[in-house]
Enzyme design. Structure first.
Site, PDB file in Angstrom:
ATOM      1  N   ASP A   1       0.860  -1.189   0.000  1.00 29.67           N
ATOM      2  CA  ASP A   1       0.000   0.000   0.000  1.00 29.67           C
ATOM      3  C   ASP A   1       0.898   1.241   0.000  1.00 29.67           C
ATOM      4  O   ASP A   1       2.057   1.177   0.397  1.00 29.67           O
ATOM      5  CB  ASP A   1      -0.855   0.031   1.273  1.00 29.67           C
ATOM      6  CG  ASP A   1      -1.986  -0.989   1.236  1.00 29.67           C
ATOM      7  OD1 ASP A   1      -2.443  -1.314   0.131  1.00 29.67           O
ATOM      8  OD2 ASP A   1      -2.399  -1.446   2.309  1.00 29.67           O
TER       9      ASP A   1
ATOM     10  N   ARG B   1      -0.766  -0.690  -8.830  1.00 31.44           N
ATOM     11  CA  ARG B   1      -2.156  -0.357  -8.471  1.00 31.44           C
ATOM     12  C   ARG B   1      -2.272   1.166  -8.477  1.00 31.44           C
ATOM     13  O   ARG B   1      -1.579   1.844  -7.729  1.00 31.44           O
ATOM     14  CB  ARG B   1      -2.448  -0.911  -7.085  1.00 31.44           C
ATOM     15  CG  ARG B   1      -3.767  -0.467  -6.499  1.00 31.44           C
ATOM     16  CD  ARG B   1      -3.920  -0.983  -5.065  1.00 31.44           C
ATOM     17  NE  ARG B   1      -4.021  -2.425  -5.009  1.00 31.44           N
ATOM     18  CZ  ARG B   1      -3.789  -3.146  -3.917  1.00 31.44           C
ATOM     19  NH1 ARG B   1      -3.410  -2.572  -2.802  1.00 31.44           N
ATOM     20  NH2 ARG B   1      -3.924  -4.456  -3.944  1.00 31.44           N
TER      21      ARG B   1
ATOM     22  N   LYS C   1      -6.599   7.118  -6.442  1.00 33.25           N
ATOM     23  CA  LYS C   1      -6.566   8.590  -6.368  1.00 33.25           C
ATOM     24  C   LYS C   1      -5.700   9.050  -5.204  1.00 33.25           C
ATOM     25  O   LYS C   1      -5.025  10.075  -5.292  1.00 33.25           O
ATOM     26  CB  LYS C   1      -7.981   9.132  -6.199  1.00 33.25           C
ATOM     27  CG  LYS C   1      -8.840   8.987  -7.436  1.00 33.25           C
ATOM     28  CD  LYS C   1     -10.146   9.760  -7.295  1.00 33.25           C
ATOM     29  CE  LYS C   1     -11.072   9.483  -8.464  1.00 33.25           C
ATOM     30  NZ  LYS C   1     -12.341  10.204  -8.374  1.00 33.25           N
TER      31      LYS C   1
ATOM     32  N   HIS D   1     -13.584   3.471  -7.815  1.00 38.20           N
ATOM     33  CA  HIS D   1     -15.027   3.187  -7.948  1.00 38.20           C
ATOM     34  C   HIS D   1     -15.681   4.248  -8.810  1.00 38.20           C
ATOM     35  O   HIS D   1     -16.899   4.252  -8.980  1.00 38.20           O
ATOM     36  CB  HIS D   1     -15.697   3.193  -6.573  1.00 38.20           C
ATOM     37  CG  HIS D   1     -14.899   2.512  -5.516  1.00 38.20           C
ATOM     38  ND1 HIS D   1     -13.936   3.141  -4.773  1.00 38.20           N
ATOM     39  CD2 HIS D   1     -14.893   1.219  -5.116  1.00 38.20           C
ATOM     40  CE1 HIS D   1     -13.382   2.285  -3.942  1.00 38.20           C
ATOM     41  NE2 HIS D   1     -13.935   1.116  -4.133  1.00 38.20           N
TER      42      HIS D   1
ATOM     43  N   ARG E   1     -12.222   6.058   4.903  1.00 39.01           N
ATOM     44  CA  ARG E   1     -13.396   5.695   4.076  1.00 39.01           C
ATOM     45  C   ARG E   1     -14.518   6.712   4.285  1.00 39.01           C
ATOM     46  O   ARG E   1     -15.196   7.105   3.357  1.00 39.01           O
ATOM     47  CB  ARG E   1     -13.917   4.293   4.428  1.00 39.01           C
ATOM     48  CG  ARG E   1     -12.950   3.147   4.191  1.00 39.01           C
ATOM     49  CD  ARG E   1     -12.561   2.910   2.760  1.00 39.01           C
ATOM     50  NE  ARG E   1     -11.641   3.816   2.145  1.00 39.01           N
ATOM     51  CZ  ARG E   1     -10.326   3.796   2.271  1.00 39.01           C
ATOM     52  NH1 ARG E   1      -9.726   2.925   3.032  1.00 39.01           N
ATOM     53  NH2 ARG E   1      -9.562   4.672   1.625  1.00 39.01           N
TER      54      ARG E   1
HETATM   55  P1  FDA Z   1     -14.177   8.821  -5.582  1.00 39.58           P
HETATM   56  O1  FDA Z   1     -13.729   9.053  -4.175  1.00 39.58           O
HETATM   57  O2  FDA Z   1     -14.432  10.001  -6.456  1.00 39.58           O
HETATM   58  O3  FDA Z   1     -15.469   7.904  -5.517  1.00 39.58           O
HETATM   59  C1  FDA Z   1     -16.228   7.560  -6.658  1.00 39.58           C
HETATM   60  C2  FDA Z   1     -17.541   6.967  -6.198  1.00 39.58           C
HETATM   61  O4  FDA Z   1     -17.298   5.723  -5.517  1.00 39.58           O
HETATM   62  C3  FDA Z   1     -18.277   7.811  -5.170  1.00 39.58           C
HETATM   63  O5  FDA Z   1     -19.089   8.762  -5.776  1.00 39.58           O
HETATM   64  C4  FDA Z   1     -19.068   6.779  -4.395  1.00 39.58           C
HETATM   65  O6  FDA Z   1     -20.199   6.375  -5.125  1.00 39.58           O
HETATM   66  C5  FDA Z   1     -18.130   5.616  -4.361  1.00 39.58           C
HETATM   67  N1  FDA Z   1     -17.278   5.617  -3.146  1.00 39.58           N
HETATM   68  C6  FDA Z   1     -15.953   5.915  -3.098  1.00 39.58           C
HETATM   69  N2  FDA Z   1     -15.485   5.781  -1.833  1.00 39.58           N
HETATM   70  C7  FDA Z   1     -16.546   5.413  -1.078  1.00 39.58           C
HETATM   71  C8  FDA Z   1     -16.711   5.094   0.302  1.00 39.58           C
HETATM   72  N3  FDA Z   1     -15.695   5.139   1.149  1.00 39.58           N
HETATM   73  N4  FDA Z   1     -17.935   4.735   0.723  1.00 39.58           N
HETATM   74  C9  FDA Z   1     -18.970   4.666  -0.130  1.00 39.58           C
HETATM   75  N5  FDA Z   1     -18.894   4.936  -1.456  1.00 39.58           N
HETATM   76  C10 FDA Z   1     -17.701   5.307  -1.928  1.00 39.58           C
HETATM   77  N6  FDA Z   1      -5.355   5.027  -1.184  1.00 39.58           N
HETATM   78  C11 FDA Z   1      -4.092   5.320  -0.792  1.00 39.58           C
HETATM   79  O7  FDA Z   1      -3.782   6.487  -0.529  1.00 39.58           O
HETATM   80  N7  FDA Z   1      -3.149   4.327  -0.711  1.00 39.58           N
HETATM   81  C12 FDA Z   1      -3.425   3.034  -1.018  1.00 39.58           C
HETATM   82  O8  FDA Z   1      -2.550   2.170  -0.927  1.00 39.58           O
HETATM   83  C13 FDA Z   1      -4.751   2.725  -1.448  1.00 39.58           C
HETATM   84  N8  FDA Z   1      -5.099   1.451  -1.792  1.00 39.58           N
HETATM   85  C14 FDA Z   1      -6.313   1.220  -2.379  1.00 39.58           C
HETATM   86  C15 FDA Z   1      -6.611  -0.033  -2.891  1.00 39.58           C
HETATM   87  C16 FDA Z   1      -7.797  -0.249  -3.564  1.00 39.58           C
HETATM   88  C17 FDA Z   1      -8.074  -1.612  -4.140  1.00 39.58           C
HETATM   89  C18 FDA Z   1      -8.736   0.811  -3.722  1.00 39.58           C
HETATM   90  C19 FDA Z   1     -10.009   0.615  -4.471  1.00 39.58           C
HETATM   91  C20 FDA Z   1      -8.464   2.045  -3.174  1.00 39.58           C
HETATM   92  C21 FDA Z   1      -7.278   2.258  -2.490  1.00 39.58           C
HETATM   93  N9  FDA Z   1      -6.993   3.490  -1.925  1.00 39.58           N
HETATM   94  C22 FDA Z   1      -5.702   3.755  -1.502  1.00 39.58           C
HETATM   95  C23 FDA Z   1      -8.081   4.512  -1.740  1.00 39.58           C
HETATM   96  C24 FDA Z   1      -8.143   5.470  -2.898  1.00 39.58           C
HETATM   97  O9  FDA Z   1      -7.017   6.307  -2.905  1.00 39.58           O
HETATM   98  C25 FDA Z   1      -9.398   6.367  -2.820  1.00 39.58           C
HETATM   99  O10 FDA Z   1      -9.372   7.112  -1.635  1.00 39.58           O
HETATM  100  C26 FDA Z   1     -10.709   5.582  -2.876  1.00 39.58           C
HETATM  101  O11 FDA Z   1     -10.626   4.516  -3.761  1.00 39.58           O
HETATM  102  C27 FDA Z   1     -11.860   6.499  -3.331  1.00 39.58           C
HETATM  103  O12 FDA Z   1     -11.570   7.038  -4.585  1.00 39.58           O
HETATM  104  P2  FDA Z   1     -12.334   6.635  -5.958  1.00 39.58           P
HETATM  105  O13 FDA Z   1     -11.302   6.461  -7.011  1.00 39.58           O
HETATM  106  O14 FDA Z   1     -13.208   5.476  -5.733  1.00 39.58           O
HETATM  107  O15 FDA Z   1     -13.124   7.947  -6.379  1.00 39.58           O
END
Ligand code: FDA
Length: 311
Positions: A137, A187, A190, A230, A292
């Site tokens: 991570d 991986r 954001k 997501h 989260r």
């Molecule tokens: P965004 O936050 O814009 O979300 C898009 C949509 O997804 C939202 O509108 C909502 O519908 C849904 N959603 C997203 N998060 C949600 C939540 N918590 N609860 C409910 N719905 C939600 N970060 C990091 O700094 N270091 C790391 O090592 C990792 N590792 C990692 C592994 C994996 C497999 C994932 C999927 C994510 C990570 N992250 C991470 C977290 C990542 O940086 C980020 O904070 C989250 O994935 C949310 O960003 P999205 O890209 O989903 O977009």
């Protein structure tokens, strides 16, 4: 602003005490966390694999400050990998593990980076014996250099060691270019931490643009991109980029968090795409939960209610 406050709360002891004892907390935790024990994590893994998804397991905990604790976390991962192998769930990388460098010693006062490197090497050896892989991570921006140094060093022996790049950081595209090597597992997410403008994009649209640019580099390269988001728009962009790069479905994967858009996880897998679910487990869930909550404005209400109920 609210996101900033929540992320600050993730490292506050007072907020930790209030949130962990709040009456509403358990229900929210169980949405995002598979359970306290490795046995519960293995059960959830079995169910997810049976529904056609892949899994990466994260033993919750970070900022380990004692060598004994770092050794215990390392042993916990090795034990988990043994259990996954014994249950027939790890082979071929169907279930792998995700590790935070600070959980296995990176921040120890003495020889932190050396200890973390040695402990991650032990977990990589256990993963290889189980027939699967490890992904590191990425934590806040102050840990990026050390984490990438560990990846470079260990990839000599474990070329399948994966790492995370955060598109919120200005360096993301350059890091993806440097990592785009044959077989390199990257991986792309954001980024879940609050970083200063000197190193990170303050506007979400710039974080998204950076994501699309970094993903283009990974998709065009010879490595194995892991698309961790997501966000529906970025998921569409990823599918278009994969097609443009002529990538078959097995040459990259989507990744989402346990409890976030589960219907979309199943829908994507139903199209023949590889989809991996990031499954955290363990009792030290506070920092993970608050990150989260910070990602979703609707969750802020939960946070405020929890604090109010403690007054
Ligand atoms: P965004 O936050 O814009 O979300 C898009 C949509 O997804 C939202 O509108 C909502 O519908 C849904 N959603 C997203 N998060 C949600 C939540 N918590 N609860 C409910 N719905 C939600 N970060 C990091 O700094 N270091 C790391 O090592 C990792 N590792 C990692 C592994 C994996 C497999 C994932 C999927 C994510 C990570 N992250 C991470 C977290 C990542 O940086 C980020 O904070 C989250 O994935 C949310 O960003 P999205 O890209 O989903 O977009």
């Amino acid at each position: 602003m609210l996101r900033r406050m929540l992320l600050a709360a993730s490292s506050s002891d007072r907020a930790r005490r209030l949130i962990t004892s709040a009456p509403y907390t358990r229900g929210v935790v169980s949405r995002y966390v598979a359970g306290d024990s490795a046995a519960q994590a293995v059960d959830v893994t079995r169910e997810l694999l049976a529904s056609g998804l892949l899994v990466t397991l994260d033993h919750l905990g970070e900022d380990t400050m004692a060598p004994d604790q770092a050794a215990a976390v390392t042993a916990g991962y090795s034990g988990l990998l043994g259990q996954l192998a014994a249950a027939g769930l790890a082979q071929g990388g169907r279930a792998e593990v995700s590790v935070k460098p600070t959980a296995v010693g990176l921040e120890l006062a003495e020889h932190g980076e050396k200890t973390a490197t040695e402990n991650i090497a032990r977990i990589c050896a256990a993963a290889r014996a189980a027939g699967t892989t490890v992904t590191l991570d990425m934590e806040d921006h102050t840990r990026v250099e050390a984490t990438l140094r560990i990846v470079r060093e260990l990839r000599a022996d474990y070329p399948d060691l994966g790492c995370v790049i955060q598109s919120s950081l200005r360096r993301a595209v350059a890091d993806c270019a440097a990592l785009a090597r044959p077989g390199s597992r990257v991986r792309l997410c954001k980024g879940a931490y609050d970083s200063p403008e000197s190193v990170a994009f303050p506007a979400r649209r710039d974080v998204d643009r950076s994501y699309a640019r970094a993903l283009r580099v990974l998709m065009a390269g010879p490595g194995y991109p892991m698309i961790a988001t997501h966000d529906p728009r970025l998921l569409r962009i990823a599918a278009a980029q994969a097609e443009l790069a002529g990538r078959p479905a097995g040459s990259y994967e989507y990744q989402m968090l346990y409890g976030v858009r589960p219907a979309e996880q199943r829908r994507l897998a139903g199209t023949g795409a590889q989809v991996r679910v990031y499954v955290p487990y363990g009792s030290d869930w506070y920092g993970y939960l608050v990150r989260r909550l910070a990602e979703r404005p609707a969750n802020v209400a939960f946070f405020v209610r929890s604090l109010a109920s403690q007054r």
